[in-house]
Scaffold this active site. Structure first.
Site, PDB file in Angstrom:
ATOM      1  N   LYS A 133     -14.044  49.598 -27.058  1.00  0.00           N
ATOM      2  CA  LYS A 133     -14.644  48.409 -26.664  1.00  0.00           C
ATOM      3  C   LYS A 133     -16.102  48.784 -26.091  1.00  0.00           C
ATOM      4  O   LYS A 133     -16.666  48.695 -24.928  1.00  0.00           O
ATOM      5  CB  LYS A 133     -13.930  48.147 -25.285  1.00  0.00           C
ATOM      6  CG  LYS A 133     -14.222  46.426 -24.891  1.00  0.00           C
ATOM      7  CD  LYS A 133     -13.638  45.350 -25.763  1.00  0.00           C
ATOM      8  CE  LYS A 133     -14.144  44.223 -25.367  1.00  0.00           C
ATOM      9  NZ  LYS A 133     -14.019  42.996 -26.543  1.00  0.00           N
ATOM     10  N   TYR A 172      -5.438  55.827 -17.336  1.00  0.00           N
ATOM     11  CA  TYR A 172      -4.195  56.362 -16.549  1.00  0.00           C
ATOM     12  C   TYR A 172      -4.165  57.512 -15.684  1.00  0.00           C
ATOM     13  O   TYR A 172      -3.420  57.550 -14.903  1.00  0.00           O
ATOM     14  CB  TYR A 172      -3.252  57.029 -17.905  1.00  0.00           C
ATOM     15  CG  TYR A 172      -2.355  55.625 -18.685  1.00  0.00           C
ATOM     16  CD1 TYR A 172      -3.220  54.435 -19.343  1.00  0.00           C
ATOM     17  CD2 TYR A 172      -1.216  56.142 -18.791  1.00  0.00           C
ATOM     18  CE1 TYR A 172      -2.171  53.645 -19.844  1.00  0.00           C
ATOM     19  CE2 TYR A 172      -0.327  55.057 -19.511  1.00  0.00           C
ATOM     20  CZ  TYR A 172      -0.815  53.870 -20.075  1.00  0.00           C
ATOM     21  OH  TYR A 172      -0.211  53.112 -20.574  1.00  0.00           O
ATOM     22  N   ASP A 178       2.296  49.079 -29.519  1.00  0.00           N
ATOM     23  CA  ASP A 178       3.470  48.017 -29.234  1.00  0.00           C
ATOM     24  C   ASP A 178       3.231  47.093 -30.462  1.00  0.00           C
ATOM     25  O   ASP A 178       4.387  46.457 -31.020  1.00  0.00           O
ATOM     26  CB  ASP A 178       3.626  47.381 -27.914  1.00  0.00           C
ATOM     27  CG  ASP A 178       4.545  48.273 -27.167  1.00  0.00           C
ATOM     28  OD1 ASP A 178       4.742  49.409 -27.153  1.00  0.00           O
ATOM     29  OD2 ASP A 178       5.163  47.564 -26.006  1.00  0.00           O
ATOM     30  N   ASP A 224      -1.751  52.469 -26.063  1.00  0.00           N
ATOM     31  CA  ASP A 224      -0.650  51.794 -25.569  1.00  0.00           C
ATOM     32  C   ASP A 224      -0.111  50.422 -25.941  1.00  0.00           C
ATOM     33  O   ASP A 224       0.786  50.147 -26.417  1.00  0.00           O
ATOM     34  CB  ASP A 224      -0.623  51.913 -23.886  1.00  0.00           C
ATOM     35  CG  ASP A 224       0.661  51.360 -23.334  1.00  0.00           C
ATOM     36  OD1 ASP A 224       1.872  51.880 -23.794  1.00  0.00           O
ATOM     37  OD2 ASP A 224       0.681  50.500 -22.400  1.00  0.00           O
ATOM     38  N   ASP A 267     -10.228  44.218 -29.231  1.00  0.00           N
ATOM     39  CA  ASP A 267      -9.586  42.925 -29.481  1.00  0.00           C
ATOM     40  C   ASP A 267      -9.735  42.449 -30.961  1.00  0.00           C
ATOM     41  O   ASP A 267      -8.514  42.107 -31.743  1.00  0.00           O
ATOM     42  CB  ASP A 267     -10.589  41.802 -28.925  1.00  0.00           C
ATOM     43  CG  ASP A 267     -12.047  42.158 -29.149  1.00  0.00           C
ATOM     44  OD1 ASP A 267     -12.611  43.076 -29.744  1.00  0.00           O
ATOM     45  OD2 ASP A 267     -12.837  41.180 -28.285  1.00  0.00           O
TER      46      ASP A 267
END
Ligand code: IPM
Ligand code: MG
Length: 360
Positions: A190, A140, A250, A246, A222
């Site tokens: 990751k 970000y 959700d 982020d 993942d």
């Protein structure tokens, strides 16, 4: 006297904030909560009034208060603006300027709402996890970034970067919070592909022995996304970087039945913070009085708990929300077909009424 800054923002922000302010007024009148409110502009509302998404005045007000309660920012009206002055920029800037590196996003399933999720109720009953998202670093904010011309084609690029101290402090936040819960931290990265994640994992491993009572596990992002929809109750605290957090939050929101239920806290090292619903400005339903104010009211409860250490008041607010749901009140986002739907302000009023009935 506690000082709070209220930033209604855009879209449904002002509507849901109005209900949280009703709750604050009730806490003052019924439970002796001494606080002073100030208001400020952020996001599109600030762009319209002063041309920038985070005016200096808002930032200096935010620096002078005990905590900030925000609605939401953004909307189609400002989508075409250059990135530097888009509403989201105001949010990213205030997070960074106030050093709010720890973003806490609890996902819990009110059992009354288990049927509102797209997942089967038996997968969700009793769900209670906490996503701890690093909020002021990673891709970000990483430099270099941009869109350039290269050999006649345009290339867009960003940089994912994390330093050891940044990883260490968010890991410690996660371990500290796990100690107050089920004592399990799952770190999400990751590391099979990215160097930044490889360092992330190393540093989290290095911090872990200082918390021998907390169990640590790791998942690639993942797989974590899949596990969250497959068997979400296996998780207690999930700690991860800005972008992964982020996305996963959700998913977490959807698990609980509605993103309209999820509060969040963004904290600095001293526990000062900004509190906001996870749902965003929802321009499609803005101005219709149908948004769910509970995520904002629950954000206020987090504010009371984490920044003001007013644990009893926080509990009172949370209980009032639970009782309102238990009595069958539903905004459109959490109603099942055929159920009676209440408006934003009816839901807020219901919480306030329950609040008056509580003894603390
Ligand atoms: C969130 C939002 C923000 C983010 C946007 C509005 C900048 O999606 O708080 O999750 O990406 O952090
Ligand atoms: Mg988001």
């Amino acid at each position: 006297m506690v000082k709070l800054l209220i930033l209604p923002g855009d879209g449904v922000g002002p509507e849901v904030i109005a209900e949280a302010v009703k709750v604050i007024e009730a806490l003052k009148r019924r439970h002796g909560f001494a606080c002073e409110l100030d208001y400020g502009l952020i996001g599109g509302a600030a762009i319209d009034a002063c041309g920038v998404p985070l005016p200096d005045e808002t930032l200096s007000k935010a620096q002078a208060v005990d905590a900030v309660l925000m609605g939401a920012v953004g909307g189609p009206k400002w989508d075409q603006m250059p990135r530097e002055i888009r509403p989201e920029r105001g949010l990213l800037k205030i997070r960074s300027a106030l050093g709010l590196y720890a973003n806490l996003r609890p996902c819990f399933c009110f059992n009354e709402l288990a049927a509102a999720s797209t997942l089967r109720p038996e997968v969700l009953q009793g769900l209670d996890l906490l996503i701890v998202r690093e909020l002021t670093g990673g891709i970000y904010y990483g430099q270099p970034r941009g869109i350039v011309q290269e050999g006649g084609v345009r290339v867009g690029f960003n940089t994912e970067r994390y330093s050891e101290p940044e990883i260490e402090r968010i890991a410690r936040t996660a371990f500290d919070l796990a100690r107050l819960r089920k004592k399990h931290v799952c770190s999400v990265d990751k590391a099979n592909v990215l160097e930044s994640s490889q360092l992330w994992r190393e540093v989290v491993e290095r911090v872990a022995p200082s918390y021998p009572d907390v169990e640590l596990s790791h998942l690639y992002v993942d797989n974590a996304a899949m596990q969250l929809v497959r068997a979400p109750r296996q998780f207690d605290v999930l700690v991860t970087g800005n972008l992964f957090g982020d996305i996963l939050s959700d998913i977490g929101a959807q698990l609980t039945g509605s993103i309209g239920m999820l509060p969040s806290a963004s904290l600095d090292a001293q526990g000062r913070g900004l509190y906001e619903p996870v749902h965003g400005s929802a321009p499609d339903i803005a101005g219709r009085g149908i948004a769910n104010p509970l995520a904002t009211i629950l954000s206020l409860a987090m504010l009371l708990r984490y920044s003001l250490r007013a644990v009893k008041l926080a509990g009172t607010v949370e209980r009032s929300v639970k009782q309102s749901l238990a009595s069958g009140l539903r905004t459109a986002d959490i109603a099942r077909p055929g159920e009676r739907v209440v408006s934003t302000s009816e839901m807020g009023t219901a919480v306030v009424e329950r609040l008056y009935e509580q003894e603390i």
